[in-house]
Write a protein that holds these residues in place. Sequence first.
Motif, PDB file in Angstrom:
ATOM      1  N   GLN A  67       0.831  -1.200   0.000  1.00 46.78           N
ATOM      2  CA  GLN A  67       0.000   0.000   0.000  1.00 46.78           C
ATOM      3  C   GLN A  67       0.869   1.254   0.000  1.00 46.78           C
ATOM      4  O   GLN A  67       0.581   2.213  -0.719  1.00 46.78           O
ATOM      5  N   LEU A  71       0.784   4.203  -2.828  1.00 45.14           N
ATOM      6  CA  LEU A  71       0.616   5.610  -2.479  1.00 45.14           C
ATOM      7  C   LEU A  71       1.807   6.434  -2.975  1.00 45.14           C
ATOM      8  O   LEU A  71       1.639   7.559  -3.469  1.00 45.14           O
ATOM      9  N   GLU A  75       1.714   9.552  -5.624  1.00 48.31           N
ATOM     10  CA  GLU A  75       2.319  10.864  -5.339  1.00 48.31           C
ATOM     11  C   GLU A  75       3.308  11.258  -6.429  1.00 48.31           C
ATOM     12  O   GLU A  75       3.347  12.412  -6.867  1.00 48.31           O
ATOM     13  N   TYR A  97      -7.646  10.981  -6.183  1.00 54.15           N
ATOM     14  CA  TYR A  97      -8.514  10.902  -5.005  1.00 54.15           C
ATOM     15  C   TYR A  97      -8.823   9.450  -4.653  1.00 54.15           C
ATOM     16  O   TYR A  97      -8.791   9.050  -3.483  1.00 54.15           O
ATOM     17  N   TYR A 100      -6.430   7.264  -2.447  1.00 52.05           N
ATOM     18  CA  TYR A 100      -6.539   7.430  -0.997  1.00 52.05           C
ATOM     19  C   TYR A 100      -7.868   6.930  -0.445  1.00 52.05           C
ATOM     20  O   TYR A 100      -7.910   6.373   0.648  1.00 52.05           O
ATOM     21  N   SER A 101      -8.939   7.103  -1.216  1.00 50.56           N
ATOM     22  CA  SER A 101     -10.223   6.597  -0.715  1.00 50.56           C
ATOM     23  C   SER A 101     -10.216   5.072  -0.689  1.00 50.56           C
ATOM     24  O   SER A 101     -10.708   4.464   0.258  1.00 50.56           O
ATOM     25  N   ARG A 105      -7.762   5.885   3.561  1.00 47.79           N
ATOM     26  CA  ARG A 105      -7.071   7.006   4.200  1.00 47.79           C
ATOM     27  C   ARG A 105      -8.049   8.180   4.256  1.00 47.79           C
ATOM     28  O   ARG A 105      -8.012   9.085   3.449  1.00 47.79           O
ATOM     29  N   ARG A 108      -6.670  11.947   4.573  1.00 43.92           N
ATOM     30  CA  ARG A 108      -5.980  12.408   3.355  1.00 43.92           C
ATOM     31  C   ARG A 108      -6.985  12.537   2.214  1.00 43.92           C
ATOM     32  O   ARG A 108      -6.921  13.497   1.438  1.00 43.92           O
ATOM     33  N   ALA A 109      -7.908  11.588   2.095  1.00 45.81           N
ATOM     34  CA  ALA A 109      -8.932  11.665   1.051  1.00 45.81           C
ATOM     35  C   ALA A 109      -9.789  12.917   1.240  1.00 45.81           C
ATOM     36  O   ALA A 109     -10.096  13.611   0.265  1.00 45.81           O
TER      37      ALA A 109
END
Length: 147
Positions: A67, A71, A75, A97, A100-101, A105, A108-109
Amino acid sequence: LFRSVEAFLETLFEAATEEDLDALMQALPDDDEEATAVATVGNGLPRLREMALEGAPRNSVELRDRQAAVLGLAEAAWAALLDDGLAPDAACLNAYYSVYSRALRRKRAAAIYDTFAERFPDRFPDARTARHAVELRCRLGDLEGAR
């Protein structure tokens, strides 16, 4: 064929049937004749599932590391998009988006949602955004908030 990696990924996630996915994967150009062409080997979806299982995490440490890598890639892709001076379209915004969803998270989302809604009100949120937000709430057990 696709304007960005994010647009391809969003299209990939939106494929409704195995036939849609096969057509999408076969539309990709082959970079090298010798390369493994997942896109054109029989039924693309079963091979993708098989590949996913080959590298699937087998414990919580592997899952956490995988994960974190996903991520990190998101980024890096987002930074590259901005560094190149490209204006993200709705698909790019939603793809970022959704990383993160889908990773659950929530904070962060939410921060990404708020920032995008303020900076790109003409493109974000949209129907895709709503799907990602509802999915996040449901997966976290907040069925009332998903309404």
